[in-house]
Design a protein around this motif. Structure first.
Motif, PDB file in Angstrom:
ATOM      1  N   ALA A  81       0.846  -1.187   0.000  1.00  0.00           N
ATOM      2  CA  ALA A  81       0.000   0.000   0.000  1.00  0.00           C
ATOM      3  C   ALA A  81       0.885   1.242   0.000  1.00  0.00           C
ATOM      4  O   ALA A  81       2.020   1.225   0.480  1.00  0.00           O
ATOM      5  CB  ALA A  81      -0.907   0.004   1.225  1.00  0.00           C
ATOM      6  N   LYS A  82       0.367   2.325  -0.552  1.00  0.00           N
ATOM      7  CA  LYS A  82       1.168   3.547  -0.651  1.00  0.00           C
ATOM      8  C   LYS A  82       1.520   4.095   0.727  1.00  0.00           C
ATOM      9  O   LYS A  82       2.618   4.561   0.954  1.00  0.00           O
ATOM     10  CB  LYS A  82       0.417   4.592  -1.468  1.00  0.00           C
ATOM     11  CG  LYS A  82       0.311   4.217  -2.922  1.00  0.00           C
ATOM     12  CD  LYS A  82      -0.392   5.277  -3.714  1.00  0.00           C
ATOM     13  CE  LYS A  82      -0.501   4.849  -5.173  1.00  0.00           C
ATOM     14  NZ  LYS A  82      -1.194   5.832  -5.972  1.00  0.00           N
ATOM     15  N   GLU A  83       0.571   4.031   1.645  1.00  0.00           N
ATOM     16  CA  GLU A  83       0.820   4.552   2.987  1.00  0.00           C
ATOM     17  C   GLU A  83       0.921   3.382   3.952  1.00  0.00           C
ATOM     18  O   GLU A  83      -0.058   2.690   4.205  1.00  0.00           O
ATOM     19  CB  GLU A  83      -0.297   5.501   3.403  1.00  0.00           C
ATOM     20  CG  GLU A  83      -0.391   6.733   2.521  1.00  0.00           C
ATOM     21  CD  GLU A  83      -1.516   7.648   2.950  1.00  0.00           C
ATOM     22  OE1 GLU A  83      -1.897   7.626   4.127  1.00  0.00           O
ATOM     23  OE2 GLU A  83      -2.009   8.386   2.094  1.00  0.00           O
ATOM     24  N   THR A  84       2.106   3.159   4.481  1.00  0.00           N
ATOM     25  CA  THR A  84       2.334   2.073   5.428  1.00  0.00           C
ATOM     26  C   THR A  84       2.964   2.625   6.694  1.00  0.00           C
ATOM     27  O   THR A  84       3.463   3.757   6.725  1.00  0.00           O
ATOM     28  CB  THR A  84       3.268   1.010   4.832  1.00  0.00           C
ATOM     29  OG1 THR A  84       4.510   1.618   4.505  1.00  0.00           O
ATOM     30  CG2 THR A  84       2.657   0.360   3.595  1.00  0.00           C
ATOM     31  N   PHE A  97      10.133  -5.632  13.247  1.00  0.00           N
ATOM     32  CA  PHE A  97       8.896  -4.892  13.069  1.00  0.00           C
ATOM     33  C   PHE A  97       8.083  -5.504  11.940  1.00  0.00           C
ATOM     34  O   PHE A  97       8.588  -6.303  11.150  1.00  0.00           O
ATOM     35  CB  PHE A  97       9.174  -3.407  12.797  1.00  0.00           C
ATOM     36  CG  PHE A  97      10.046  -3.181  11.599  1.00  0.00           C
ATOM     37  CD1 PHE A  97       9.503  -3.093  10.322  1.00  0.00           C
ATOM     38  CD2 PHE A  97      11.420  -3.066  11.744  1.00  0.00           C
ATOM     39  CE1 PHE A  97      10.306  -2.884   9.227  1.00  0.00           C
ATOM     40  CE2 PHE A  97      12.233  -2.857  10.641  1.00  0.00           C
ATOM     41  CZ  PHE A  97      11.675  -2.764   9.379  1.00  0.00           C
ATOM     42  N   ALA A  98       6.816  -5.148  11.891  1.00  0.00           N
ATOM     43  CA  ALA A  98       5.926  -5.551  10.804  1.00  0.00           C
ATOM     44  C   ALA A  98       5.471  -4.291  10.092  1.00  0.00           C
ATOM     45  O   ALA A  98       5.306  -3.237  10.712  1.00  0.00           O
ATOM     46  CB  ALA A  98       4.733  -6.320  11.344  1.00  0.00           C
ATOM     47  N   ILE A  99       5.280  -4.385   8.792  1.00  0.00           N
ATOM     48  CA  ILE A  99       4.805  -3.244   8.017  1.00  0.00           C
ATOM     49  C   ILE A  99       3.351  -3.507   7.647  1.00  0.00           C
ATOM     50  O   ILE A  99       3.025  -4.539   7.069  1.00  0.00           O
ATOM     51  CB  ILE A  99       5.653  -3.046   6.756  1.00  0.00           C
ATOM     52  CG1 ILE A  99       7.107  -2.777   7.151  1.00  0.00           C
ATOM     53  CG2 ILE A  99       5.102  -1.914   5.907  1.00  0.00           C
ATOM     54  CD1 ILE A  99       8.051  -2.693   5.988  1.00  0.00           C
ATOM     55  N   VAL A 100       2.461  -2.590   8.019  1.00  0.00           N
ATOM     56  CA  VAL A 100       1.030  -2.724   7.736  1.00  0.00           C
ATOM     57  C   VAL A 100       0.534  -1.449   7.061  1.00  0.00           C
ATOM     58  O   VAL A 100       1.188  -0.413   7.094  1.00  0.00           O
ATOM     59  CB  VAL A 100       0.216  -3.003   9.027  1.00  0.00           C
ATOM     60  CG1 VAL A 100       0.638  -4.310   9.665  1.00  0.00           C
ATOM     61  CG2 VAL A 100       0.360  -1.859  10.011  1.00  0.00           C
ATOM     62  N   GLY A 101      -0.643  -1.544   6.472  1.00  0.00           N
ATOM     63  CA  GLY A 101      -1.248  -0.372   5.864  1.00  0.00           C
ATOM     64  C   GLY A 101      -1.568   0.683   6.914  1.00  0.00           C
ATOM     65  O   GLY A 101      -1.978   0.364   8.025  1.00  0.00           O
ATOM     66  N   ALA A 102      -1.383   1.930   6.582  1.00  0.00           N
ATOM     67  CA  ALA A 102      -1.563   3.015   7.553  1.00  0.00           C
ATOM     68  C   ALA A 102      -3.026   3.232   7.894  1.00  0.00           C
ATOM     69  O   ALA A 102      -3.346   3.768   8.951  1.00  0.00           O
ATOM     70  CB  ALA A 102      -0.941   4.297   7.035  1.00  0.00           C
ATOM     71  N   HIS A 103      -3.959   2.808   7.042  1.00  0.00           N
ATOM     72  CA  HIS A 103      -5.364   3.091   7.273  1.00  0.00           C
ATOM     73  C   HIS A 103      -6.130   1.886   7.778  1.00  0.00           C
ATOM     74  O   HIS A 103      -7.339   1.793   7.617  1.00  0.00           O
ATOM     75  CB  HIS A 103      -6.012   3.620   5.991  1.00  0.00           C
ATOM     76  CG  HIS A 103      -5.407   4.913   5.526  1.00  0.00           C
ATOM     77  ND1 HIS A 103      -5.531   6.094   6.226  1.00  0.00           N
ATOM     78  CD2 HIS A 103      -4.626   5.206   4.462  1.00  0.00           C
ATOM     79  CE1 HIS A 103      -4.878   7.043   5.585  1.00  0.00           C
ATOM     80  NE2 HIS A 103      -4.323   6.528   4.511  1.00  0.00           N
ATOM     81  N   LEU A 104      -5.450   0.904   8.420  1.00  0.00           N
ATOM     82  CA  LEU A 104      -6.129  -0.266   8.964  1.00  0.00           C
ATOM     83  C   LEU A 104      -6.791   0.090  10.289  1.00  0.00           C
ATOM     84  O   LEU A 104      -6.262   0.887  11.064  1.00  0.00           O
ATOM     85  CB  LEU A 104      -5.156  -1.408   9.165  1.00  0.00           C
ATOM     86  CG  LEU A 104      -4.554  -2.011   7.886  1.00  0.00           C
ATOM     87  CD1 LEU A 104      -3.542  -3.086   8.255  1.00  0.00           C
ATOM     88  CD2 LEU A 104      -5.650  -2.605   7.022  1.00  0.00           C
ATOM     89  N   ASP A 105      -7.902  -0.538  10.563  1.00  0.00           N
ATOM     90  CA  ASP A 105      -8.610  -0.362  11.826  1.00  0.00           C
ATOM     91  C   ASP A 105      -7.800  -1.023  12.929  1.00  0.00           C
ATOM     92  O   ASP A 105      -7.130  -2.037  12.715  1.00  0.00           O
ATOM     93  CB  ASP A 105     -10.006  -0.987  11.729  1.00  0.00           C
ATOM     94  CG  ASP A 105     -10.879  -0.610  12.907  1.00  0.00           C
ATOM     95  OD1 ASP A 105     -10.498   0.290  13.676  1.00  0.00           O
ATOM     96  OD2 ASP A 105     -11.943  -1.219  13.054  1.00  0.00           O
TER      97      ASP A 105
END
Length: 107
Positions: A81-84, A97-105
């Motif tokens: 995703a563009k924003e992580t 660390f883990a990289i996740v989408g910035a807009h996740l609930d």
């Protein structure tokens, strides 16, 4: 509660009026084994042929790429995703660390 006896081609299980015994046929069993063996062999050959065709096609169109198809699978089209954001897995080890989408609930 079934007990298979592979050497005798029998299966026994408890029933309401005693033990139920189901017997198989050796000739039919041998025929099925031979047919399934031929099917498995043909599926393996087809998969290897597709893999070989893919390697040949890759070598012809991209001579600079590795001919190993497993290496090319990891260069897939997946894009993050563009924003992580980075989420630390352990506060004592910030390099983990883990990289996740910035807009996740948060749930």
């Amino acid at each position: 509660m079934v007990v298979p006896h592979y050497a005798y081609l029998m299966m026994k299980m408890p029933g309401t009026k005693g033990i139920i015994t189901i017997a198989g046929e050796y000739q039919k069993s041998a025929t099925c084994v031979a047919a399934s063996s031929r099917l498995a062999e043909s599926l393996v050959i087809a998969a290897e042929r597709r893999l070989l065709d893919r390697v040949v096609a890759m070598a012809g169109t991209h001579p600079d790429l590795s001919p190993d198809p497993k290496e090319s699978e990891y260069q897939g089209s997946f894009q993050p995703a563009k924003e992580t954001k980075k989420i630390p897995l352990d506060p004592e080890h910030p390099e983990q660390f883990a990289i996740v989408g910035a807009h996740l609930d948060s749930k």
